[in-house]
Design a protein around this motif. Sequence first.
Motif, PDB file in Angstrom:
ATOM      1  N   ALA A 204      26.459  -3.010  10.091  1.00  0.00           N
ATOM      2  CA  ALA A 204      27.598  -2.563   9.293  1.00  0.00           C
ATOM      3  C   ALA A 204      28.865  -3.307   9.676  1.00  0.00           C
ATOM      4  CB  ALA A 204      27.818  -1.062   9.472  1.00  0.00           C
ATOM      5  N   SER A 205      29.698  -3.585   8.670  1.00  0.00           N
ATOM      6  CA  SER A 205      31.001  -4.204   8.888  1.00  0.00           C
ATOM      7  C   SER A 205      31.940  -3.734   7.796  1.00  0.00           C
ATOM      8  CB  SER A 205      30.890  -5.729   8.864  1.00  0.00           C
ATOM      9  OG  SER A 205      32.168  -6.334   9.018  1.00  0.00           O
ATOM     10  N   GLY A 206      33.017  -3.060   8.181  1.00  0.00           N
ATOM     11  CA  GLY A 206      33.925  -2.512   7.183  1.00  0.00           C
ATOM     12  C   GLY A 206      33.183  -1.521   6.307  1.00  0.00           C
ATOM     13  N   ASN A 207      33.220  -1.742   4.999  1.00  0.00           N
ATOM     14  CA  ASN A 207      32.524  -0.864   4.061  1.00  0.00           C
ATOM     15  C   ASN A 207      31.235  -1.491   3.537  1.00  0.00           C
ATOM     16  OD1 ASN A 207      34.672   1.045   4.220  1.00  0.00           O
ATOM     17  ND2 ASN A 207      35.841  -0.237   2.795  1.00  0.00           N
ATOM     18  N   GLU A 208      30.716  -2.472   4.288  1.00  0.00           N
ATOM     19  CA  GLU A 208      29.523  -3.195   3.879  1.00  0.00           C
ATOM     20  C   GLU A 208      28.399  -3.013   4.889  1.00  0.00           C
ATOM     21  OE1 GLU A 208      32.192  -6.673   1.677  1.00  0.00           O
ATOM     22  OE2 GLU A 208      31.090  -7.119   3.528  1.00  0.00           O
ATOM     23  N   VAL A 209      27.161  -3.057   4.389  1.00  0.00           N
ATOM     24  CA  VAL A 209      25.980  -2.866   5.225  1.00  0.00           C
ATOM     25  C   VAL A 209      24.942  -3.931   4.865  1.00  0.00           C
ATOM     26  CG1 VAL A 209      24.088  -1.327   5.861  1.00  0.00           C
ATOM     27  CG2 VAL A 209      26.368  -0.389   5.443  1.00  0.00           C
ATOM     28  N   PHE A 210      24.410  -4.576   5.899  1.00  0.00           N
ATOM     29  CA  PHE A 210      23.369  -5.594   5.741  1.00  0.00           C
ATOM     30  C   PHE A 210      22.024  -5.008   6.146  1.00  0.00           C
ATOM     31  CE2 PHE A 210      20.768  -8.838   7.902  1.00  0.00           C
ATOM     32  CZ  PHE A 210      20.603  -9.770   6.885  1.00  0.00           C
ATOM     33  N   LEU A 211      21.028  -5.208   5.293  1.00  0.00           N
ATOM     34  CA  LEU A 211      19.658  -4.762   5.558  1.00  0.00           C
ATOM     35  C   LEU A 211      18.731  -5.954   5.452  1.00  0.00           C
ATOM     36  CD1 LEU A 211      19.649  -1.742   3.068  1.00  0.00           C
ATOM     37  CD2 LEU A 211      20.199  -1.621   5.512  1.00  0.00           C
ATOM     38  N   SER A 212      17.662  -5.936   6.256  1.00  0.00           N
ATOM     39  CA  SER A 212      16.731  -7.043   6.196  1.00  0.00           C
ATOM     40  C   SER A 212      15.342  -6.601   6.613  1.00  0.00           C
ATOM     41  CB  SER A 212      17.200  -8.193   7.100  1.00  0.00           C
ATOM     42  OG  SER A 212      16.352  -9.321   6.954  1.00  0.00           O
ATOM     43  N   ALA A 213      14.332  -7.134   5.939  1.00  0.00           N
ATOM     44  CA  ALA A 213      12.935  -6.864   6.273  1.00  0.00           C
ATOM     45  C   ALA A 213      12.094  -8.038   5.816  1.00  0.00           C
ATOM     46  CB  ALA A 213      12.453  -5.577   5.605  1.00  0.00           C
ATOM     47  N   SER A 214      10.901  -8.145   6.374  1.00  0.00           N
ATOM     48  CA  SER A 214       9.993  -9.232   6.039  1.00  0.00           C
ATOM     49  C   SER A 214       9.016  -8.778   4.962  1.00  0.00           C
ATOM     50  CB  SER A 214       9.279  -9.703   7.308  1.00  0.00           C
ATOM     51  OG  SER A 214       8.637 -10.938   7.106  1.00  0.00           O
ATOM     52  N   TYR A 215       7.850  -9.430   4.877  1.00  0.00           N
ATOM     53  CA  TYR A 215       6.798  -9.083   3.907  1.00  0.00           C
ATOM     54  C   TYR A 215       7.269  -9.229   2.464  1.00  0.00           C
ATOM     55  CZ  TYR A 215       4.769  -7.049   8.122  1.00  0.00           C
ATOM     56  OH  TYR A 215       4.285  -6.871   9.407  1.00  0.00           O
ATOM     57  N   GLY A 216       8.069 -10.263   2.214  1.00  0.00           N
ATOM     58  CA  GLY A 216       8.540 -10.504   0.870  1.00  0.00           C
ATOM     59  C   GLY A 216       9.689  -9.623   0.427  1.00  0.00           C
ATOM     60  N   THR A 217      10.276  -8.879   1.355  1.00  0.00           N
ATOM     61  CA  THR A 217      11.381  -7.970   1.019  1.00  0.00           C
ATOM     62  C   THR A 217      12.714  -8.706   1.022  1.00  0.00           C
ATOM     63  OG1 THR A 217      10.147  -6.211   2.124  1.00  0.00           O
ATOM     64  CG2 THR A 217      12.434  -5.746   1.545  1.00  0.00           C
ATOM     65  N   GLY A 218      13.043  -9.321   2.151  1.00  0.00           N
ATOM     66  CA  GLY A 218      14.267 -10.102   2.262  1.00  0.00           C
ATOM     67  C   GLY A 218      15.479  -9.288   2.661  1.00  0.00           C
ATOM     68  N   ALA A 219      16.641  -9.882   2.486  1.00  0.00           N
ATOM     69  CA  ALA A 219      17.905  -9.297   2.923  1.00  0.00           C
ATOM     70  C   ALA A 219      18.746  -8.874   1.739  1.00  0.00           C
ATOM     71  CB  ALA A 219      18.682 -10.297   3.777  1.00  0.00           C
ATOM     72  N   ILE A 220      19.637  -7.914   1.998  1.00  0.00           N
ATOM     73  CA  ILE A 220      20.583  -7.462   0.976  1.00  0.00           C
ATOM     74  C   ILE A 220      21.878  -7.033   1.654  1.00  0.00           C
ATOM     75  CG2 ILE A 220      19.704  -5.082   1.014  1.00  0.00           C
ATOM     76  CD1 ILE A 220      20.293  -4.949  -2.012  1.00  0.00           C
ATOM     77  N   LEU A 221      22.998  -7.347   1.021  1.00  0.00           N
ATOM     78  CA  LEU A 221      24.301  -6.879   1.481  1.00  0.00           C
ATOM     79  C   LEU A 221      24.829  -5.890   0.453  1.00  0.00           C
ATOM     80  CD1 LEU A 221      26.533  -7.190   3.650  1.00  0.00           C
ATOM     81  CD2 LEU A 221      27.622  -8.859   2.138  1.00  0.00           C
ATOM     82  N   LEU A 222      25.112  -4.670   0.922  1.00  0.00           N
ATOM     83  CA  LEU A 222      25.609  -3.597   0.059  1.00  0.00           C
ATOM     84  C   LEU A 222      27.059  -3.281   0.396  1.00  0.00           C
ATOM     85  CD1 LEU A 222      22.565  -1.138   0.308  1.00  0.00           C
ATOM     86  CD2 LEU A 222      23.084  -2.709  -1.573  1.00  0.00           C
ATOM     87  N   GLU A 223      27.802  -2.898  -0.612  1.00  0.00           N
ATOM     88  CA  GLU A 223      29.187  -2.465  -0.416  1.00  0.00           C
ATOM     89  C   GLU A 223      29.358  -1.063  -0.982  1.00  0.00           C
ATOM     90  OE1 GLU A 223      33.613  -4.288  -1.106  1.00  0.00           O
ATOM     91  OE2 GLU A 223      32.252  -4.297  -2.821  1.00  0.00           O
ATOM     92  N   ALA A 224      29.978  -0.191  -0.186  1.00  0.00           N
ATOM     93  CA  ALA A 224      30.243   1.174  -0.642  1.00  0.00           C
ATOM     94  C   ALA A 224      31.540   1.206  -1.425  1.00  0.00           C
ATOM     95  CB  ALA A 224      30.335   2.118   0.551  1.00  0.00           C
ATOM     96  N   GLY A 225      31.472   1.737  -2.646  1.00  0.00           N
ATOM     97  CA  GLY A 225      32.650   1.848  -3.491  1.00  0.00           C
ATOM     98  C   GLY A 225      32.784   3.244  -4.070  1.00  0.00           C
ATOM     99  N   PRO A 226      33.785   3.469  -4.870  1.00  0.00           N
ATOM    100  CA  PRO A 226      34.007   4.811  -5.448  1.00  0.00           C
ATOM    101  C   PRO A 226      32.882   5.268  -6.371  1.00  0.00           C
ATOM    102  CG  PRO A 226      35.467   3.168  -6.450  1.00  0.00           C
ATOM    103  CD  PRO A 226      34.826   2.515  -5.267  1.00  0.00           C
TER     104      PRO A 226
END
Length: 355
Positions: A204-226
Motif C-alpha cells: 500500500a502507498s497513499g490511497n493505492e494498493v498493489f497486488l500480485s500473483a503468479s499462474y497467469g494472474t499478474g499484477a494490478i494497481l488499485l486506487e480507492a476513490g469516492p
Amino acid sequence: MGEGFAGPVLAGGKLLLFHRQNNQEILEALDPATGKRLWAESEPTSYRDDFGFDEGPRSAPAVDAAGRVFAYGAEGFLRAVDLATGKRLWGFNAMQRYQAPKNFFGAAGTPLVAGDRILLNIGGPSGAGIIAFDAATGRELWRATNDGASYSSGVLARIHGRPLALFLTREGFVALEPETGKVAGKRRWRARSNASVNAASPVASGNEVFLSASYGTGAILLEAGPEGWRELWSGDDSLSNHYAASVLHGGFLYGFHGRQETGQALRCVEWKTGKVRWSLERFGAGTVQMSDGRLAILRENGEFLLAAPSPAGFKPQVTVKLLDGTVRAYPALQQDVVYARNEKVLAAFRISTKP
C-alpha cells in the motif's frame, strides 16, 4: 533446528523461532547475541504435506505492543504466548473450529496485529473467511467474507485517513475495517486454474494498493476513490510475484517476477505505470526487504545481497554466501546482523560493507 518456512523474528530483545521437531510445533525465544534458548513452548502436530514438501509451520510469529506472541501452525493451531516468559495465554485449532479446508499446503498467513486484536484469513465457510480475535483472550470479535484462505499475510494501511486491513485471499483483494469487520472494498484477483496460489502480501502507498500473483494472474494497481476501487493498470508481464512480496521505494517496486520453479527474474517496475525499468533474468527465487534504505535480498540458494534501490540498474554493494541448501524463509535484519535459516540451521551473520 527443525522443519518450517517461518522466518525468524526480532522482538523485545529476543529472537523468535517457530519450527517443527518430530511431532511438536515449537515456538521458542533465543538470545540474539548467542543463540541460547531462553524459553520454548510447544504444541503437538500431525500435519502431513500432500506434496512431500516441508511439514513445519509456514507463517512467522507476530508480536503486539503488550508483549504477546501469536503463532499460527501448519494445521491451523493458533496460540498466544507471553514474550517475556513463554507462558501460553490461550490457544485453539482455528481451522477445525471454523471448518476451514487444508488446501494445498496447510495454513500459512501470519496473524495481523491491529491494536488489541489479531486478524486472520482462516478461510472457513458461513462468513468465516477473515476473523478478528481479542488478543488477550482469543475470543472471536467478528467474522467477514466467505473467501478461502491464501498463503498471503494481511497488512494495515490508512486509506483516505481511514484505517483498513488489506488481504489477498484465495479469491482476491479484500479491504475491511479492523474494528468492525465491515468490508470497504473487494476485487477478484486469482488464477482461473484451481492449481494456483495467492501468496504475496498487498503493498500500500497513499490511497493505492498493489497486488500480485503468479499462474497467469499478474499484477494490478488499485486506487480507492469516492465511488470505490478503480484499476490504474494491470498485466502479467510486469511483476508477477509467486511467493515473496515486492517492496516499494521512491516510486518503484522491486521484486521477483515469474514462477519459482522455472527461474524468477529480479525486477524494478514503475509503481504508477507497471513499466519494467530493469530485469535480471534467471536470477532465481528469493525474498527482498528494505533495510536502512537499501535492498536486502536473500536468494533461495543462500546468497545474500545488499544494493541501493535505483531504477537505473542493480549494483550490489555486498554479495556473500550465507547458507547452503534451500533458503525460503525471510531473514530477520537488525542493523548489520542478518538472522537466516535453511531447512536445518538458524544462523546469525554480521555483514560488513567495507572491502
